[in-house]
Design an enzyme around this catalytic site. Structure first.
Site, short mmCIF file in Angstrom:
data_model
loop_
_atom_site.label_atom_id
_atom_site.label_comp_id
_atom_site.label_asym_id
_atom_site.label_seq_id
_atom_site.Cartn_x
_atom_site.Cartn_y
_atom_site.Cartn_z
N SER A 2 53.12 53.75 64.00
CA SER A 2 53.53 54.32 62.72
C SER A 2 54.10 53.19 61.85
CB SER A 2 54.58 55.41 62.93
OG SER A 2 55.75 54.86 63.51
N TYR A 3 54.40 53.52 60.60
CA TYR A 3 54.92 52.52 59.67
C TYR A 3 56.21 51.93 60.24
CZ TYR A 3 56.03 50.35 55.20
OH TYR A 3 56.30 49.43 54.21
N PRO A 4 56.28 50.60 60.39
CA PRO A 4 57.40 50.01 61.12
C PRO A 4 58.64 49.70 60.29
CG PRO A 4 55.78 48.31 60.63
CD PRO A 4 55.24 49.60 60.07
#
Length: 606
Positions: free
Chosen positions: A328-330
């Site tokens: 997922s978006y980090p």
């Protein structure tokens, strides 16, 4: 309807196209060797999509020619100088592609990363496209992971671009340019007159509103370590050795004393009546809490402490894995999952892994336990988690992916359970205690080797029982020197004091290393940060100036970050935020230039 979709990076535009088109798209080259346009029908919204991208920010900001050269004006004038924003020279081909595609489109859909910086890049894209077609409809796709469900939902339910967040970034860019350039120019030009190493004009002694407080933390800890003087202390050591030869130590309730005479006196009392009596036995269940869901800051700290990787390296790898569809978006401040989050499908994807597949399988078979809820929620992205199984990674990529995946599975498991025994004893009027632990259920610890919980069983004691201690000694110790600052320590300090954002902290640390203000020192498996002579001189010099808000301490930047949040929330305009903050820095600049001889006297270049 023709829709032009613009992503932030080439890998994202290709992934979006593959998902939305089901792999049926045509590819067209552009004048930029990095950018391709993908075209396909999207019947779900009765649209024809063209998907392209940029490569990060399109624009750069600088002063006009009247102020750009170092000797063109007084450094103080930069605070009020106009700022020109223009398309970067290496982005002209990308600009041309956007203009061409925008003329053909009815709607522009922004697919940049869903954070503050992404909103600003989105606004840059809008400004270019509106030059080609003033009335183009602008929409914003919101997503947190490159997975089919989220990408289709984003395409079918677009929202509005958040102009307030974009304004906050623009204010920060202008502020950092003006403040950074004014102070950098001032201190470099003064120091050039005193040090031959700077006389050629090639070396710059840079200043940054985040950079200097970051350096300040390193210098502060270094001075603490350097000035440390060890002190002796005394404590009573009590222990009982079993018939099997195992020693059970009892901790003195007073801890330790720095007054030897008092310690000796208390020890004499104990020796006068050395029989120990058990006054209380407490037995109870205990837990070791499973970890909270993973945020960007925690990932950086764990990467440094557990994986031995620099924070920036960890974030770069996580970003790459996100673009590849594995994470997922980090970049997220959130440490709580939405109650409707689909855990089971993500856990199921990990059941094929040879290392943790069996554990993932056990979670799908009634072993699942809802993750703990932290205190932070940025309302934008979920905690960092795996979105697909990645079985062919190697090296540092594998280490980062494995940590994130094991952390996610641990979050979805149960707390470790144990049984704790505490035995309180009295001996000669002094009180001692021993603690034992039996680990009953390891649960999340099975998949999460980064946490340790080791059992230590005590002999059976009963209240009222008396025994003769095997050891009763007055022992001497010394206070330990504090350790130098690690990258994980520095990330914690910066996050706590509001220096940078979760996404920029790593870059600020790297900057002070690249500027040779800080030196990396490796001892064993740990990397420590030590200030260079130049770094020490700069910070100590500024600290001696008597500024109301020190430029080397976090207060001023923390206030700036709060003002940026107020802009994002609509409580303050971009203009108000800039005017207030620049006025503060102007006052600091006037004093700093007047008092700069104190920096010169403290600075010795190596």
């Amino acid at each position: 309807m023709r829709v032009l979709c613009v992503a932030e990076k080439p890998s994202i535009s290709k992934s979006i196209s593959q998902i939305l088109s089901g792999g049926r798209f045509t590819t067209n080259e552009t004048r930029s060797k990095y950018i391709k346009n993908y075209e396909f029908d999207y019947p779900q919204t009765n649209s024809f999509f063209t998907v392209t991208c940029v490569t990060g920010h399109l624009t750069g900001s600088d002063f006009p020619e009247t102020h750009r050269k170092w000797n063109s004006c007084d450094a103080f004038d930069l605070f009020d100088a106009p700022v020109e924003t223009h398309i970067a020279s290496d982005k002209k081909a990308i600009e041309e592609n956007l203009l061409t595609q925008a003329r053909r489109a009815d709607t522009l859909m922004i697919w940049t990363d869903c954070d503050r910086e992404g909103e600003h890049i989105g606004l840059e894209i809008v400004r270019v496209c509106k030059r080609a077609k003033r009335n183009i409809v602008v929409k914003r796709a919101r997503f947190s992971a490159i997975i089919a469900q989220q990408i289709h939902h984003a395409a079918q339910h677009p929202v509005e671009l958040d102009r307030a967040q974009a304004d906050a970034v623009e204010a920060r860019i202008m502020l950092d340019l003006k403040v950074g350039a004014a102070f950098t120019r001032m201190q470099t030009m003064i120091l050039q007159n005193h040090f031959a190493q700077l006389a050629d004009g090639k070396n710059v002694v840079s200043y940054g509103p985040c950079q200097f407080p970051t350096l300040g933390f390193v210098v502060q800890k270094w001075n603490l370590v350097k000035s440390f003087v060890s002190e002796p202390f005394w404590f009573i050591y009590l222990a009982l050795t079993s018939s099997a030869g195992e020693e059970t130590p009892f901790n003195w309730k007073r801890g330790h004393l720095f007054d030897e005479d008092v310690a000796v006196s208390l020890y004499d009392f104990v020796l006068s009546d050395p029989l120990a009596r058990v006054i209380k036995v407490t037995k109870k269940g205990t837990k070791k809490w499973k970890p909270l869901p993973l945020t960007t800051v925690e990932l950086q700290k764990a990467g440094s402490r557990l994986l031995r990787l620099a924070p920036k390296k960890v974030l770069d790898i996580a970003e790459k894995l996100y673009q590849q569809g594995f994470l997922s978006y980090p970049r997220t401040e959130t440490d709580q999952f939405d109650p409707q989050f689909d855990f089971q499908s993500l856990i199921q994807k990990q059941t094929v892994d040879p290392a943790w597949g069996d554990f993932a399988t056990s979670l799908t078979q009634n072993g699942f336990s809802a993750p703990r809820k932290g205190k932070n929620n940025d309302k934008a992205h979920p905690p960092i988690h795996p979105t697909a199984h990645a079985g062919n990674l190697a090296g540092d990529d594998k280490k980062v992916y494995e940590f994130i995946t094991r952390r996610f599975l641990a979050c979805c498991s149960k707390d470790a359970e144990g049984f704790q025994t505490i035995v309180d004893v009295e001996c000669g009027g002094e009180f001692f205690s021993a603690t034992g632990l039996i680990v009953l259920e390891r649960n999340y610890l099975i998949v999460y080797p980064y946490d340790k919980w080791v059992g230590h069983e005590l002999p059976d004691f009963e209240e009222g029982q008396e025994f003769q201690p095997s050891v009763c000694e007055l022992r001497e110790g010394k206070t330990s020197k504090p350790s130098l600052l690690t990258e994980a320590d520095l990330v914690t300090l910066m996050d706590k004091n509001g220096i940078g954002t979760d996404a920029t902290i790593a870059q600020h640390i790297q900057t002070i290393i690249d500027r040779d203000y800080v030196i990396e020192k490796i001892e064993g498996n740990t990397k420590y940060l030590i200030p260079s002579k130049l770094g020490i001189g700069l910070i100590e010099g500024y600290n001696q100036m008597g500024l109301n808000k020190s430029l080397s301490k976090p207060q001023l930047r923390r206030e700036t970050e709060r003002s940026m949040v107020q802009v994002c929330e609509g409580q303050k305009t971009k203009g108000d935020m800039l005017e207030e903050t620049i006025e503060q820095y102007k006052e600091m600049f006037i004093i700093a230039r007047r008092e700069f001889p104190k920096v010169v006297s403290r600075t010795t270049l190596s």
